[in-house]
Design an enzyme around this catalytic site. Structure first.
Site, mmCIF file in Angstrom:
data_model
loop_
_atom_site.group_PDB
_atom_site.id
_atom_site.type_symbol
_atom_site.label_atom_id
_atom_site.label_comp_id
_atom_site.label_asym_id
_atom_site.label_seq_id
_atom_site.Cartn_x
_atom_site.Cartn_y
_atom_site.Cartn_z
ATOM 1 N N ASP A 1 0.930 -1.143 -0.048
ATOM 2 C CA ASP A 1 0.141 0.062 -0.057
ATOM 3 C C ASP A 1 0.827 1.298 0.177
ATOM 4 O O ASP A 1 0.449 2.278 0.728
ATOM 5 C CB ASP A 1 -0.936 0.007 1.100
ATOM 6 C CG ASP A 1 -2.175 -0.957 1.095
ATOM 7 O OD1 ASP A 1 -2.095 -1.914 -0.099
ATOM 8 O OD2 ASP A 1 -2.743 -1.045 2.070
ATOM 9 N N CYS B 1 -4.499 -5.991 -2.221
ATOM 10 C CA CYS B 1 -3.238 -6.520 -1.810
ATOM 11 C C CYS B 1 -3.360 -8.106 -2.151
ATOM 12 O O CYS B 1 -2.186 -8.555 -3.051
ATOM 13 C CB CYS B 1 -3.123 -6.766 -0.075
ATOM 14 S SG CYS B 1 -3.152 -5.287 0.686
ATOM 15 N N LYS C 1 4.988 -11.158 4.167
ATOM 16 C CA LYS C 1 3.420 -11.277 4.010
ATOM 17 C C LYS C 1 3.108 -12.309 3.007
ATOM 18 O O LYS C 1 3.622 -12.111 1.744
ATOM 19 C CB LYS C 1 2.865 -9.866 3.614
ATOM 20 C CG LYS C 1 1.191 -9.890 3.475
ATOM 21 C CD LYS C 1 0.638 -8.436 3.093
ATOM 22 C CE LYS C 1 -0.666 -8.314 2.744
ATOM 23 N NZ LYS C 1 -1.255 -6.894 2.791
ATOM 24 N N HIS D 1 -0.778 -13.984 2.408
ATOM 25 C CA HIS D 1 -2.167 -13.388 2.116
ATOM 26 C C HIS D 1 -2.780 -14.074 0.973
ATOM 27 O O HIS D 1 -3.188 -13.427 -0.044
ATOM 28 C CB HIS D 1 -2.027 -11.919 1.780
ATOM 29 C CG HIS D 1 -3.322 -11.252 1.881
ATOM 30 N ND1 HIS D 1 -3.394 -10.058 1.654
ATOM 31 C CD2 HIS D 1 -4.395 -11.430 2.549
ATOM 32 C CE1 HIS D 1 -4.996 -9.611 1.983
ATOM 33 N NE2 HIS D 1 -5.181 -10.668 2.543
ATOM 34 N N ASP E 1 2.643 -3.626 -4.133
ATOM 35 C CA ASP E 1 1.407 -4.458 -4.496
ATOM 36 C C ASP E 1 0.275 -3.558 -5.190
ATOM 37 O O ASP E 1 -0.296 -3.913 -5.849
ATOM 38 C CB ASP E 1 1.085 -5.073 -3.275
ATOM 39 C CG ASP E 1 0.306 -4.647 -2.032
ATOM 40 O OD1 ASP E 1 0.491 -3.355 -2.167
ATOM 41 O OD2 ASP E 1 -0.147 -5.253 -1.252
ATOM 42 N N ASN E 2 0.112 -2.230 -4.361
ATOM 43 C CA ASN E 2 -0.695 -1.461 -5.160
ATOM 44 C C ASN E 2 -0.458 -0.036 -4.657
ATOM 45 O O ASN E 2 0.441 0.167 -3.661
ATOM 46 C CB ASN E 2 -2.356 -1.678 -4.807
ATOM 47 C CG ASN E 2 -2.645 -2.265 -3.432
ATOM 48 O OD1 ASN E 2 -2.546 -3.486 -3.106
ATOM 49 N ND2 ASN E 2 -2.463 -1.231 -2.448
#
Length: 293
Positions: free
Chosen positions: A31, A68, A122, A124, A279-280
């Site tokens: 993020d 994500c 991470k 996820h 990721d974004n």
């Protein structure tokens, strides 16, 4: 989809004829706002990433999924997230689904070319069955969190402790809950694990792939008080939330500098492709920069 950027250092390794297989260090922030890096004009202190940007190649026109887990699924498989099991969007904690087990991951592919493969940070991508977890999806080792977010110090998400180390011993799967790291800032844990892997592979002739999947600067916004004082004292007009967010990125950047130095010290830097991306973009109404691209 939203646009982000990729920073490449060591790109010459892909262009050199008959070059040895390069090590691959893929660093993913979480993020991160498009403009929240020093070389993008931000007041956030990221001198190490800035230096890598000057020495490498910055790709400013590629696209990621806006959340994500789908974005990470696309990276891991090279496919649009909707084809990998993520047609319904992001993953909630303890969801009983994840990355389609029929998909081949980049870790599985690289193992076929002789790479050792490691995931730090991470995941996820699912954890309701062991078959969904990283070591079952092509990674030799994993140290990090199965879920998408959590407390950076206590490693708690919805009353559950989520910091574990997975690997195999003589083919047998081992899952260790790392309660000994309770209270240690997660970004530093992930940097330290990367440093250890680099040292462990100093004399290895086999190439390695490390997916360093930082959770910073994803909410919750938190950082050690001494680091907030060091990295955000110049941001006198910024909100407390913005200062914490900025500090989280500066701590990540500090880790990148330590990792680059370890690669240089062990002689691995010249044969390592370093990729940095997010990721974004940043979350709206958060500490990150959300602006027109």
């Amino acid at each position: 989809m939203c646009s982000t950027l990729i920073l490449l250092a060591g790109i010459h390794l892909l262009l050199a004829p008959a070059a040895p297989q390069p090590n691959i260090l893929f660093i993913m922030a979480d993020d991160l706002g498009y403009e929240d890096l020093g070389f993008q004009g931000s007041d956030i202190l990221t001198p190490n990433l800035d230096r890598l940007a000057r020495a490498g190649v910055v790709l400013e026109n590629h696209y990621v999924m806006p959340m994500c887990a789908p974005s990470r699924a696309s990276f891991l498989t090279g496919r649009n997230a909707i084809k990998t099991g993520f047609w319904s969007g992001n993953m909630s904690p303890f969801a009983e689904w994840g990355l389609d087990l029929a998909e081949t991951t980049i870790a599985e592919m690289l193992k076929g070319y002789g790479y050792s493969t490691h995931l730090i940070g991470k995941w996820h991508q699912g954890m309701s069955t062991w078959s969904m977890t990283p070591v079952m999806r092509g990674f030799d080792t994993f140290l990090g969190q199965y879920h998408g977010a959590g407390n950076y110090f206590s490693h708690i998400i919805q009353d559950a402790y989520d910091l574990r180390e997975d690997y195999r011993v003589q083919g047998a799967f081992v899952d260790k809950i790392r309660t000994d790291l309770n209270g240690t800032y997660s970004t530093n844990i992930y940097t330290d694990r990367t440093l250890s892997l680099i040292e462990e592979n100093t004399n290895s002739t086999d190439p390695w792939f490390i997916f360093l999947s930082y959770t910073a600067p994803h909410k919750q916004y938190m950082a050690p008080k001494e680091d907030i004082a060091e990295f955000s004292s110049h941001m006198i007009y910024s909100s407390p939330e913005r200062k914490k967010y900025a500090t989280m990125m500066s701590i990540l950047d500090r880790g990148v500098g330590q990792i680059e130095e370890a690669l240089r010290r062990t002689g691995a830097l010249e044969n390592t492709l370093i990729v940095f991306t997010s990721d974004n973009g940043a979350v709206i109404d958060s500490g990150g920069a959300v602006t027109i691209l």
